[in-house]
Motif scaffolding. Structure first.
Motif: not given
Length: 243
Positions: A43-50, A124-137, A139-144
């Protein structure tokens, strides 16, 4: 730096606005957004920095001068992930020498100690499980990135070291549903030396919430002694760069 080498940082954007999140909400601030991140939040709201880093390399001298010229006394080093880059240390030192209050916004996956890094508020903003890219994202076709994100966020050792090293800190959790609360409790159980007043819950989203939409977050804060963290810049300006 080696002789003749100019310290630079990849910068997505700089701007003057108000701090929209955290314990300093509403404070006029100058933002320096570093481009590049070791995580990939779905859900990153600054994808232009990530996800798709933009911008150019800028010298720390130029950045420090621009921050000073902004006319405000607070500077926020954010990203992306500002702790990725060694040049964040001399930049923070220059900003401190110019008398500026420094907030560093980080996921807490990388440790830099106060002997090298000037910081008045470690956000500090520790990331929770809900932050992970989905399996069908797409932007991450191979899940790496999903695998790397999960492996990195689970290591809380750097978070603990940052808590231990910086007395002025906040633990800001981005939440998406009540299911996140149990995980936050688990994360906090693994950490020490924090107080409930340092824990902030910030609902995810890039639009202003409807009335009552986040009542569950407010209720959780009231029962646990945590803080509700609005995103004031979203309410005021919408999801707009440079705000």
């Amino acid at each position: 730096m080696p002789d003749g080498t100019v310290a630079t940082l990849p910068i997505a954007e700089t701007f003057r606005s108000i701090q929209g999140e955290g314990v300093l909400v509403g404070v006029p601030s100058f933002f320096i957004r570093v481009s590049g991140c070791n995580l990939r939040c779905g859900w990153c709201d600054t994808p232009y920095a990530s996800w798709s880093p933009e911008g150019r390399a800028r010298s720390i001298d130029e950045l420090a001068a621009e921050a000073t010229a902004s006319g405000v006394g607070h500077v926020v080093l954010t990203g992306g992930e500002p702790m990725l880059f060694d040049a964040i240390e001399p930049l923070s030192g220059q900003l401190r020498a110019r008398g500026m209050h420094i907030t560093i916004e980080t996921a807490g996956t990388i440790h830099r100690g106060p002997d090298r890094l000037a910081c008045d508020l470690m956000s500090l903003s520790p990331k929770l499980a809900s932050s992970a890219p989905s399996a069908d994202d797409p932007r991450d076709p191979d899940g790496r990135w999903r695998a790397r994100h999960e492996a990195t966020r689970h290591d809380l050792a750097p978070v603990q070291r940052l808590i231990d090293d910086y007395l002025a800190r906040q633990l800001k959790f981005v939440v998406t549903s009540p299911a996140d609360l149990d995980e936050i409790d688990e994360v906090l159980d693994r950490l020490t030396s924090w107080s409930p007043s340092e824990v902030l819950l910030m609902p995810e989203g890039v639009v202003a919430p409807a009335p009552g939409q986040h009542d569950w977050v407010i209720d959780a804060c009231a029962h646990r002694g945590w803080r509700y963290c609005p995103r004031v810049h979203i309410t005021l300006f919408g999801n707009t760069r440079g705000t």
